[in-house]
Every structure is written in structure tokens, then in C-alpha cells.
Enzyme design. Structure first.
Site, PDB file in Angstrom:
ATOM      1  N   LYS A  35      38.865  58.042  69.102  1.00 49.83           N
ATOM      2  CA  LYS A  35      37.598  57.893  68.377  1.00 49.83           C
ATOM      3  C   LYS A  35      37.165  59.223  67.784  1.00 49.83           C
ATOM      4  CE  LYS A  35      35.649  53.935  70.775  1.00 49.83           C
ATOM      5  NZ  LYS A  35      34.449  53.390  71.409  1.00 49.83           N
TER       6      LYS A  35
ATOM      7  N   SER B  77      25.393  51.742  70.352  1.00 49.53           N
ATOM      8  CA  SER B  77      25.586  53.096  69.822  1.00 49.53           C
ATOM      9  C   SER B  77      26.057  53.052  68.369  1.00 49.53           C
ATOM     10  CB  SER B  77      26.602  53.859  70.673  1.00 49.53           C
ATOM     11  OG  SER B  77      26.079  54.110  71.952  1.00 49.53           O
TER      12      SER B  77
END
Length: 160
Positions: A41, A128
């Protein structure tokens, strides 16, 4: 001693995360909130920044430990002497993914139990990913992230 791990990316920490932390804290003697290093990520905040924000949020609660980890969650949980993994579930789509993960974790470490907790309804749409998206467009993050962290999070997410 009953110990649970609440793992996640927390990129950034949301009011939904905070709600799950407060719920899980009541169930165990020790809660380890663990930020995962995930090299696949591209996070908005470094692992160190996320750990620092969580520590600021949690304050001096003696039964909550904030840390980070690499590798398999079950290996980390064993190293912490945990009996439980805590996962927040907002919707059915979350449950499907979390259920698969729980079954795999059970296969890898049958002694660990996964506990699913639901946040308050008002946080059921907070993620998020959505916070990052809203923040990047200069949107209002009130009611999405903790007040004490809002300016820091908004400042990082807003694109020039």
C-alpha cells in the site's frame, strides 16, 4: 490475563476505529492496537505517524498498548500472548472479507479466537479510504476523525 490484538492500517485513524478500541478495551485485560506494515500500500501517513496518532488518542490508558508489526498477524498475536483478535465490522461486505480472514487465522492458529465488534451506527459508513478521499478534496472531517487529530489529518490529506 485476557489479551486481544486489534490490528489495522489506521491510515488514518477514524472515529470508527476509536469506537472499536473503546468497546474492545472493556472485554479484555490488555488490548494491543497494532499498526500493520503493508509494503503493498501507499499510505498517507507513515507507520510511525499512525502509531503516534493512536498513542495521542489513547492517552494514558494502562491496559492499551499501541505498537506496529510486520508479517503474519497470528505470529504477532502469539508473540504478544494474545488469545483474541478483534475486528470491526461495519457492513456485510466487511463481514465477508473478515470471515475469510478469521477462518484462515483459525487454520494457522486454532488457539486464537476472532471477535467481531460493530461500531456505533453513526460510524458504519466511516472508513479510512473515505476519510482520505474526503480530506484530499478539502471536505469537512468532523464526525469522521477524532477532534484532537483532525487538523493534522486534514493538513496531510489536502492536496495543494
Amino acid at each position: 490475563m485476557r489479551t486481544a490484538i486489534y490490528p489495522g492500517s489506521f491510515d488514518p485513524v477514524t472515529l470508527g476505529h476509536w469506537d472499536i478500541i473503546q468497546r474492545a478495551e472493556k472485554l479484555v485485560d490488555k488490548l494491543v492496537v497494532a499498526v500493520l506494515y503493508n509494503p503493498s500500500k501507499s499510505p498517507a501517513f507513515s507507520v510511525e505517524e499512525r502509531v503516534a496518532m493512536l498513542r495521542e488518542l489513547v492517552g494514558d490508558r494502562p491496559n492499551i498498548v499501541i505498537t506496529s508489526f510486520h508479517g503474519l498477524l497470528v505470529d504477532f498475536a502469539k508473540s504478544q500472548g494474545a488469545q483474541f483478535i478483534v475486528r470491526g465490522v461495519r457492513a456485510f461486505s466487511d463481514f465477508e472479507y473478515e470471515f475469510q480472514m478469521a477462518l484462515m487465522n483459525r487454520k494457522l492458529a486454532p488457539e486464537l479466537e476472532t471477535v467481531f465488534l460493530m461500531p456505533k451506527e453513526k460510524y458504519s459508513a466511516v472508513s479510512s479510504r473515505l476519510v482520505r478521499e474526503i480530506g484530499s478534496m478539502g471536505g469537512n472531517l468532523a464526525d469522521l476523525v477524532p477532534d484532537t487529530l483532525r487538523e493534522r489529518i486534514a493538513g496531510r490529506l489536502q492536496k495543494p
